[in-house]
Design an enzyme around this catalytic site. Structure first.
Site, PDB file in Angstrom:
ATOM      1  CG  ASP A 102      -1.791   1.190   1.347  1.00 52.52           C
ATOM      2  OD1 ASP A 102      -2.656   1.342   0.465  1.00 52.52           O
ATOM      3  OD2 ASP A 102      -1.644   1.984   2.292  1.00 52.52           O
TER       4      ASP A 102
ATOM      5  CD  GLU B 127      -2.468   2.531  -3.420  1.00 50.51           C
ATOM      6  OE1 GLU B 127      -3.481   3.222  -3.569  1.00 50.51           O
ATOM      7  OE2 GLU B 127      -1.806   2.519  -2.367  1.00 50.51           O
TER       8      GLU B 127
END
EC number: 2.4.1.18
Length: 636
Positions: free
Chosen positions: A309, A362
């Site tokens: 993330d 990401e």
């Protein structure tokens, strides 16, 4: 029992940032000392003036079980006989400023159910796995040339008992896995299940990096969930958050009274956008902690990959910050040089430990070579989320079709860079929450057109190069945006439009799984070519997808307006007979039924830079897949 020489060697590696299995040394572990069974505790707290182990077993009186400082580098040791699995504990730390702080174990393998915050003793090795066949298959799989479609899942809002009362990991396994298997997905991606204090952070603000959240049961309950996924042919990816951690008092913040896991420089440490703290990526012990944590989930829970993330927030010093909230690096740039080196080191370590896992970034900027190996200058991931495609496509599809011709580049631009990285096309939870509307409700037009737009969007996504990820609920046309405290609106399946959407998605997914042209050359330019990318007036594009076998080629024709066109000419590369093998406008999907039921015979006249063309009906707000079924020689 750990040998003294082993401890000394492991501690050396830990302080060098190279102890990849630091969780086997630090934390609480069953052990035997002087013939007595109990638990061994080891902790890194170099600034602490003293550390005690406290819990119900000593009435939270730290004087009962003080820890011994083993090294000058701040390693503390303690052994408590007769402690068993399930014991609640914390560390009582005396800071350099003379204050006592109660902290959960950074290496704790289990936690109390929120709102309680203590760690819980839990052994690592008591679960018996039954996924050997899956693990062997994974070793032989070329993930780049296989169909990868990912079901993004937040357990607590997929289905729950009542508000903030959830099923267990084992119960979710029994409910989720049959559904995902029926849909034909290859993987489940779980929003973070690392322990976190606040439900609505969805796990992205973590306190217990080594603990599967107790909201849904024990660590072995979670192992059962993964095990059952594997036995049913479904891989499991975990959202993992090494970029930052929350400031809750029992967590990592100023762990021993000073900045330890976070940067000492508050400008580098603070993430004001999220109210969190950035890990000190240059500190060797933090590197051992984070790399070990990634390996922990992959090894101890048999996970098939990690979706990392907020990578951009790690790479850039100014991410989410205003002027005055950050400083240039030593070369005058805005890159966090320590984070860049850490990311490379992390990926190298993980792929050395297991070259068959997925490491998905990401990463929302144009940082080059994110999914390239480090030895050619890349960051070392093997996949990157294609945020550019996602943003462009959502902007395009939300427009009234009458305006789409003025923004035609939004559906074609992604092919300029589609093969620069190994991409995943994501429509994730972030795009269907906080007032952004569900994917269905983003669509313009009346009720019928909303569903038609949704079907067309999904078909275009599945035909576009790149692996696929969709948030749960998309499969049946969740109408409301994601409600993180409530479960999905399963009752919508009682209505024809939503039931038809579910049937459509299953068949689209089946088409994807069955057609090598849609995935075998996902990351190669040879896997795609435009037939017509320039018909902006009618908002129609057509292209071909190829596999390694020429007879697998698919022709894809997309119409993003509600107009119907008969006898529309589409260029085709080969002479022969073509059939429409799938269309999003079929009546049983809720479409208008403007299909091409009869064979489409090529006409030997060049069109759209192709040697042949066919004439076909172009359905409204729809995508058609065509396949050549015979050549002139075969017809003779």
């Amino acid at each position: 029992m750990l040998e003294e020489a082993t401890i000394e060697h492991d501690l050396y590696l830990f302080h060098q940032g190279n102890l990849r299995y630091s969780y086997q040394l630090l934390g609480a572990h069953p052990d035997i000392k002087e013939g007595k069974e109990g638990y061994r505790f080891m902790l890194w707290a170099p600034n602490a003036q003293g550390v005690n182990i406290v819990g119900d077993f000593n009435n939270w009186d730290g004087r009962e079980h003080p820890m011994e400082k083993l090294t000058e580098n701040g390693i503390w040791y303690g052994f408590i006989p007769a402690l068993t699995e399930g014991t609640i504990y914390k560390y009582e730390i005396l800071t350099p400023h003379g204050h006592l702080r109660l902290k959960a174990d950074p290496y704790g393998f289990s936690s109390e159910l929120r709102p309680n915050t203590a760690s819980v003793t839990y052994p690592l090795n008591k679960y018996s796995w039954n996924d050997e066949q899956w693990m062997k298959r994974r070793e032989k799989l070329n993930i780049y040339e296989t169909p990868v479609s990912i079901y993004e899942l937040h357990l607590g809002s997929w289905k729950n008992i009542e508000l903030e009362v959830y099923y267990t990991y084992r119960e979710y396994a029994d409910m989720v896995i049959p559904h995902v298997k029926e849909l034909g997905y290859s993987h489940i991606e779980l929003l973070p299940i690392t322990e976190h204090p606040f439900d609505r952070s969805w796990g992205y603000q973590t306190t217990g990096y080594f603990a599967a959240t107790s909201r849904y049961g024990t660590p072995d309950d979670f192992r059962y969930f993964v095990d059952q996924c594997h036995q049913n042919g479904i891989g499991v990816i975990l959202d993992w958050v090494p970029a930052h951690f929350c400031k809750d008092e029992h967590g990592l913040r100023r762990f021993d009274g000073e900045a330890l896991y976070e940067y000492q420089d508050t400008l580098k440490a603070d993430k004001p956008q999220w109210g969190t703290l950035t890990f000190d990526f240059g500190r060797k012990e933090v590197q051992s902690f984070l790399i070990s944590n990634a390996i922990f989930w992959l090894k101890e829970f048999h996970l098939d990959g990690l979706r990392v993330d907020a990578v951009a927030s790690m790479l850039y010093l100014d991410f989410g910050k205003e002027e005055g909230q950050w400083e240039l690096n030593e070369y005058g740039g805005r890159e966090n040089l320590e984070a860049v080196e850490f990311v490379k080191k992390m990926n190298e370590a993980i792929f050395e430990e297991d070259p068959h896992v997925l490491m998905m970034a990401e990463e929302s900027t144009s940082w080059p070579l994110v999914s390239a190996p480090t030895y050619i200058g890349g960051l070392g991931f093997n996949y990157k989320w294609n945020m550019g495609w996602m943003n462009d496509m959502l902007e395009y599809i939300e427009m009234d079709p009458i305006h789409r011709k003025h923004h035609h580049h939004l559906i074609t631009f992604s092919l300029f860079y589609a093969f620069s990285e190994n991409f995943v096309l994501p429509i994730s939870h972030d795009e269907v929450v906080h007032g952004k509307k569900s994917l269905l409700n983003k669509m313009p037009g009346d009720y019928w057109q909303k569903f038609a737009n949704l079907r067309a969007f999904l078909a275009f996504m599945y035909a576009h190069p790149g692996k696929k990820l969709l948030m749960m609920g998309t499969e049946f046309g969740q109408f409301d945006e994601w409600k993180d405290l409530e479960d999905l609106d399963w009752e919508l399946l009682e209505y024809d439009s939503h039931a038809s959407t579910l049937a459509y998605f299953k068949q689209l997914q089946q088409l994807y799984n069955d057609m090598p042209a849609l995935w075998e050359l996902d990351h190669e330019e040879e896997g795609f070519f435009w037939i017509d990318a320039n018909n902006y007036e009618q908002s129609i594009v057509s292209f071909a997808r190829n596999s390694r076998k020429s007879n697998d080629q698919l022709i894809v024709v997309c119409n993003f307006t509600p107009e119907v066109y008969h006898n529309y000419r589409v260029g085709v590369p080969e002479e022969g007979t073509y059939q429409e093998i799938f269309t999003s406008d079929a009546t049983h999907f809720g479409g208008s039924g403007q299909t091409n039921a009869l064979d489409l015979h090529s006409i030997s006249e060049p069109w759209q830079s192709q040697g042949q063309h066919i004439q076909m009906t172009i359905p409204p707000l729809a995508v058609s897949f065509l396949k050549r079924t015979s050549s002139p020689k075969e017809e003779k």
